[in-house]
Scaffold this active site. Structure first.
Site, PDB file in Angstrom:
ATOM      1  N   ASP A 189       0.891  -1.107   0.217  1.00 27.88           N
ATOM      2  CA  ASP A 189       0.079  -0.079   0.012  1.00 27.88           C
ATOM      3  C   ASP A 189       0.863   1.054   0.135  1.00 27.88           C
ATOM      4  O   ASP A 189       2.277   1.108   0.306  1.00 27.88           O
ATOM      5  CB  ASP A 189      -0.996  -0.022   1.369  1.00 27.88           C
ATOM      6  N   LYS A 215      -2.871   3.921  -3.688  1.00 25.20           N
ATOM      7  CA  LYS A 215      -3.296   5.137  -4.498  1.00 25.20           C
ATOM      8  C   LYS A 215      -2.134   5.475  -5.533  1.00 25.20           C
ATOM      9  O   LYS A 215      -1.281   5.534  -5.154  1.00 25.20           O
ATOM     10  CB  LYS A 215      -3.539   6.543  -4.058  1.00 25.20           C
ATOM     11  N   MET A 241      -7.802   8.563   9.372  1.00 24.28           N
ATOM     12  CA  MET A 241      -8.552   9.103   7.988  1.00 24.28           C
ATOM     13  C   MET A 241      -9.458  10.311   8.466  1.00 24.28           C
ATOM     14  O   MET A 241     -10.392  10.717   7.753  1.00 24.28           O
ATOM     15  CB  MET A 241      -9.360   8.222   7.511  1.00 24.28           C
TER      16      MET A 241
HETATM   17  C1  LIG Z   1      -6.601   3.365   5.920  1.00 23.86           C
HETATM   18  S1  LIG Z   1      -5.985   3.514   7.233  1.00 23.86           S
HETATM   19  C2  LIG Z   1      -4.823   2.399   7.578  1.00 23.86           C
HETATM   20  C3  LIG Z   1      -4.664   2.355   9.068  1.00 23.86           C
HETATM   21  C4  LIG Z   1      -3.718   1.311   9.457  1.00 23.86           C
HETATM   22  N1  LIG Z   1      -4.079   0.052   9.263  1.00 23.86           N
HETATM   23  C5  LIG Z   1      -3.144   1.462  10.999  1.00 23.86           C
HETATM   24  O1  LIG Z   1      -3.370   0.320  11.589  1.00 23.86           O
HETATM   25  O2  LIG Z   1      -2.374   2.235  11.171  1.00 23.86           O
HETATM   26  C6  LIG Z   1      -4.930   5.142   7.070  1.00 23.86           C
HETATM   27  C7  LIG Z   1      -4.949   6.110   8.337  1.00 23.86           C
HETATM   28  O3  LIG Z   1      -4.245   5.726   9.115  1.00 23.86           O
HETATM   29  C8  LIG Z   1      -3.562   6.846   9.924  1.00 23.86           C
HETATM   30  N2  LIG Z   1      -2.094   6.669   9.705  1.00 23.86           N
HETATM   31  C9  LIG Z   1      -1.191   5.483   9.108  1.00 23.86           C
HETATM   32  N3  LIG Z   1      -0.333   5.684   9.228  1.00 23.86           N
HETATM   33  C10 LIG Z   1       0.174   6.669   9.865  1.00 23.86           C
HETATM   34  C11 LIG Z   1       1.389   7.557  10.383  1.00 23.86           C
HETATM   35  N4  LIG Z   1       2.544   6.965   9.941  1.00 23.86           N
HETATM   36  N5  LIG Z   1       1.132   8.908  10.703  1.00 23.86           N
HETATM   37  C12 LIG Z   1      -0.111   9.418  10.929  1.00 23.86           C
HETATM   38  N6  LIG Z   1      -1.233   8.531  10.549  1.00 23.86           N
HETATM   39  C13 LIG Z   1      -1.127   7.399  10.133  1.00 23.86           C
HETATM   40  C14 LIG Z   1      -3.942   8.100   9.058  1.00 23.86           C
HETATM   41  O4  LIG Z   1      -5.036   8.335   9.831  1.00 23.86           O
HETATM   42  C15 LIG Z   1      -4.358   7.401   7.673  1.00 23.86           C
HETATM   43  O5  LIG Z   1      -5.421   8.288   7.159  1.00 23.86           O
END
Ligand SMILES: C[S@@+](CC[C@H](N)C(=O)[O-])C[C@H]1O[C@@H](n2cnc3c(N)ncnc32)[C@H](O)[C@@H]1O
Length: 469
Positions: free
Chosen positions: A255, A277, A390
């Site tokens: 991803d 994306k 998100m």
């Molecule tokens: C589709 S979700 C996936 C979440 C993922 N499975 C997890 O456990 O963190 C995507 C969201 O995770 C958060 N996210 C993931 N990695 C991040 C990071 N390194 N810093 C800040 N937010 C993050 C953001 O809110 C982003 O929009």
């Protein structure tokens, strides 16, 4: 890179060494270990140097260097104490396109002789490109300590089995996996303990078991899918199991949230398929990803589905394995550190605290029909922490909804962008001001919102070298 690292075969070939003192003796010993025929030119030479010319069927010329010494040699080492002579040898050899090394004078060298750690037949060469001999020594010491003495015997044992393994396991990828498991497993440990016979027996047993498996695999060509969480970005937050599978996979579907640094740790020859994306922001539809997983597994491949954070937290991991379960494809799930844990830890914000928060809720701020669809009454309660994934786009709606449903307007909020990565940024403000503060700092996805009294602890607990944006 300043020099091309190569190992040069000089077995039985005449190599010229000019000089006969202590430095020359070290070079002569090295040339001898590599099997060269050593010709030495020097008005005086140590006895051990002369002895090496005899034992390698080379020659000793007791005189000053002369240009004809460069005839019919494969390489030249100048180790005299006279810098003018050394410079002349370098110039003449260079004119003849002969590889030349002048000891301790990198600017006169066409090749340098690296420091080596030897576990024959293994040779590990180390060079700082002539920048720091002390650093070279330090690296050599570290490698000496890290590589067990038994590695040489181990390499020889592996070499002796190569042909047999090749005929027992025809499939290239399976064969590579067999070698990988062997190198990390019991056979290696037996060799390192000096139990060579037992190591040979265990090798044979393991080869028989794997070649039996290989036959089965040829008949039943179903692979396996590993759904693996890669954590929020810092590669050191990967689990050991994730790392092992990243190195064992044939193909990786990954991803946008999986960091570049983590992707460099995937096995180099595995195929890498990006399913996040794309440039124009069109995500690969989930249904297509599910189908790809089934498709590759049916080709008998070990498929790594690598996702940011944890695959079961807003990762659609459940949907992907449902499809696999329906198709009868074996799978494993490896949890990862979710961004709530990673971002809060790296921002110095404990998610719970005996004084401020007795529970934590992970919610999605993803818009459905342009609005986040959430139970606002429950979310607006005190003594809890909200972590909103998100939620960046919906932040104005989220903050006004929480205030409308009774949360105090001065509740502390943090937004963490690129959490756990070197470029992590954090914005903190009150609930009523957070949207303005985030716009002013121009934060972008991926970003995570943390709402609750615990956020104020960041003032004293921030430890990561990020900056308040
Ligand atoms: C589709 S979700 C996936 C979440 C993922 N499975 C997890 O456990 O963190 C995507 C969201 O995770 C958060 N996210 C993931 N990695 C991040 C990071 N390194 N810093 C800040 N937010 C993050 C953001 O809110 C982003 O929009």
């Amino acid at each position: 890179m300043d020099f091309l690292p190569i190992f040069f075969d000089v077995r039985g070939k005449p190599c010229l060494l000019v000089g006969g003192g202590e430095v020359a003796a070290r070079k002569a010993a090295l040339l001898n270990r590599a099997g060269a025929r050593i010709t030495v030119v020097a008005p005086e030479a140590r006895e051990d140097v002369i002895a090496l010319t005899v034992s390698t069927e080379g020659e000793y010329h007791q005189r000053e260097f002369q240009p004809s010494d460069l005839d019919n040699v494969y390489l030249v080492i100048a180790a005299t104490s006279d810098s003018a002579v050394n410079a002349r040898i370098s110039e003449l050899a260079d004119a003849r396109k002969l590889p030349v090394n002048v000891v301790d004078q990198p600017s006169l060298c066409q090749f340098i002789v690296p420091a080596i750690v030897e576990r024959a037949p293994i040779t590990i060469a180390i060079s700082t490109g002539g920048n720091s001999p002390v650093l070279t020594r330090e690296l050599k010491e570290r490698i000496e300590m890290a590589v067990p003495r038994g590695y040489g015997d181990f390499a020889r044992l592996l070499g002796s089995w190569r042909d047999e393994v090749k005929s027992a396991i025809a499939d290239d990828q399976q064969r590579t996996r067999f070698w990988e498991s062997l190198i990390k497993g019991e056979v290696a440990s037996l060799v390192f303990q000096g139990k060579t016979e037992q190591a040979q027996t265990t090798f044979r047993e393991q080869l028989q078991a794997v070649s039996h498996e290989a036959d089965k695999h040829r008949q039943d060509k179903t692979g396996e899918v590993w759904l693996v969480g890669a954590g929020p970005g810092d590669p050191e937050l990967l689990t050991l199991k994730a790392l092992r599978l990243m190195y064992a996979a044939d193909i990786v579907l990954y991803d946008r949230l999986v960091s570049d640094e983590i992707m460099t740790m995937v096995r180099p020859d595995a195929e890498k398929v990006f399913v996040g994306k794309e440039a124009k922001h069109h995500p690969v539809p989930q249904e297509q990803i599910n189908q790809k997983l089934v498709h590759y597994a049916r080709q008998g491949l070990k498929v790594l589905r690598l996702k940011g954070g944890d695959p079961f937290i807003f990762g659609r991991g459940g949907e992907e394995i449902e499809e696999l379960a329906e198709a009868g494809i074996p799978f494993q799930v490896v949890p990862g550190i979710t961004s709530a844990s990673g971002c809060s830890a790296y921002a110095g914000i404990p998610l719970t605290h005996r004084d401020y928060s007795q529970s934590v809720r992970f919610v999605t701020g993803h818009l459905k029909d342009d609005r986040p669809d959430l139970d606002w009454n429950m979310l607006a309660k005190e003594q809890q922490t909200l972590v909103i994934y998100m939620g960046l786009m919906a932040l104005p709606v989220i903050s006004s909804k929480l205030i409308d449903h009774g949360m105090r307007a001065d509740m502390p909020v943090a937004v963490v962008e690129q959490g756990t990565r070197a470029n992590q940024r954090v914005v903190t403000a009150t609930l009523q001001d957070i949207d303005k503060a985030v716009s002013a700092a121009a934060l972008k996805a991926p970003a995570l919102i943390i709402v609750g009294a615990v956020v104020k602890l960041r003032k004293t607990l921030a430890w990561f070298g990020d900056q308040e944006a």
